[in-house]
Motif scaffolding. Sequence first.
Motif, short mmCIF file in Angstrom:
data_model
loop_
_atom_site.label_atom_id
_atom_site.label_comp_id
_atom_site.label_asym_id
_atom_site.label_seq_id
_atom_site.Cartn_x
_atom_site.Cartn_y
_atom_site.Cartn_z
N ILE A 9 40.52 0.12 135.99
CA ILE A 9 39.90 -0.10 137.38
C ILE A 9 40.87 -0.20 138.43
CG2 ILE A 9 38.40 -1.95 138.21
CD1 ILE A 9 36.75 -2.47 136.11
N ASP A 10 41.85 -1.03 138.31
CA ASP A 10 43.03 -0.81 139.38
C ASP A 10 43.35 0.52 140.11
OD1 ASP A 10 43.17 -3.43 138.79
OD2 ASP A 10 45.06 -3.58 137.52
N GLN A 11 43.28 1.57 139.44
CA GLN A 11 43.39 2.79 139.83
C GLN A 11 42.43 3.10 141.12
OE1 GLN A 11 43.84 4.52 135.74
NE2 GLN A 11 44.71 6.16 137.00
N LEU A 12 41.16 2.37 141.14
CA LEU A 12 40.49 2.68 142.03
C LEU A 12 40.81 2.22 143.53
CD1 LEU A 12 36.84 1.92 140.20
CD2 LEU A 12 37.95 4.02 140.37
N TYR A 62 35.60 4.86 129.21
CA TYR A 62 35.70 3.88 130.31
C TYR A 62 34.53 3.58 131.01
CZ TYR A 62 40.49 5.12 128.94
OH TYR A 62 41.78 5.29 128.42
N ARG A 63 33.52 3.31 130.41
CA ARG A 63 32.21 3.09 130.95
C ARG A 63 32.18 1.90 132.18
NH1 ARG A 63 26.76 4.77 131.38
NH2 ARG A 63 26.03 3.74 133.01
N PRO A 64 33.04 1.03 131.78
CA PRO A 64 33.23 -0.31 132.89
C PRO A 64 33.84 0.43 134.36
CG PRO A 64 33.92 -1.10 130.97
CD PRO A 64 33.56 0.42 130.68
N ILE A 65 34.69 1.34 134.08
CA ILE A 65 35.37 1.96 135.30
C ILE A 65 34.06 2.81 136.01
CG2 ILE A 65 37.13 3.48 136.26
CD1 ILE A 65 38.74 2.85 133.86
N PHE A 73 31.86 2.50 145.68
CA PHE A 73 31.41 3.54 146.57
C PHE A 73 30.01 3.74 147.00
CE2 PHE A 73 35.65 4.80 144.54
CZ PHE A 73 36.37 4.72 145.82
N ALA A 74 29.28 2.84 146.27
CA ALA A 74 27.75 2.78 146.61
C ALA A 74 27.21 4.19 146.38
CB ALA A 74 27.50 2.43 148.18
N VAL A 75 27.11 4.53 145.20
CA VAL A 75 26.57 5.75 144.58
C VAL A 75 26.06 5.23 143.51
CG1 VAL A 75 28.16 7.40 145.65
CG2 VAL A 75 28.43 6.42 143.32
N TYR A 76 24.95 6.00 143.14
CA TYR A 76 24.17 6.01 141.83
C TYR A 76 24.92 6.74 141.00
CZ TYR A 76 20.16 6.32 138.62
OH TYR A 76 19.18 6.29 137.70
N HIS A 77 24.95 6.00 139.46
CA HIS A 77 25.65 6.72 138.56
C HIS A 77 24.90 7.94 137.97
CE1 HIS A 77 27.63 7.40 134.86
NE2 HIS A 77 26.09 7.31 134.12
N GLY A 88 38.67 5.78 152.38
CA GLY A 88 38.18 4.70 151.65
C GLY A 88 36.71 4.67 151.10
N GLU A 89 35.78 5.67 151.77
CA GLU A 89 34.60 5.95 151.32
C GLU A 89 34.18 7.13 150.86
OE1 GLU A 89 32.37 5.31 155.09
OE2 GLU A 89 33.40 3.39 155.31
N CYS A 90 33.11 7.08 149.93
CA CYS A 90 32.41 8.23 149.30
C CYS A 90 31.72 8.96 150.30
CB CYS A 90 31.55 7.91 148.29
SG CYS A 90 31.00 9.49 147.52
N VAL A 91 32.27 10.10 150.82
CA VAL A 91 31.70 10.87 151.91
C VAL A 91 30.68 12.14 151.36
CG1 VAL A 91 33.42 10.28 153.65
CG2 VAL A 91 33.71 12.50 152.06
#
Length: 112
Positions: A9-12, A62-65, A73-77, A88-91
């Motif tokens: 998760i740190d890589q995010l 890595y489902r938790p990631i 990034f406020a996206v639907y999986h 810094g944002e998902c565009v």
Amino acid sequence: MNWNPITSIDQLAQIKEASFQSPQVIFKHSTRCSISSMVLNRLERSDAPEQVQFHYLDLLAYRPISDQIATDFAVYHESPQVLLIKNGECVYDESHHGISMDEIAEQAAQTA
């Protein structure tokens, strides 16, 4: 194709920070899904834009990631799914058969 595997998760946070310098792509791949495998193969046979860094997530391992990506990034999986991160944002995000290197390159150029 030069994939940077995401295994923590740190890589995010590192991907977010790097996105201020160059566009970052996260490809969420399900190793059990034939559509995901087809999309991965299609991406790997394509010419990747030089200015974009590509990150690969095995979402079954890595489902938790994957869950954290959706939150950060406020996206639907979805799976497979590609996200383009800039400043810094998902565009841009796309899933399934809608994923193409041409579209990734076009979106990265628009947001560069």
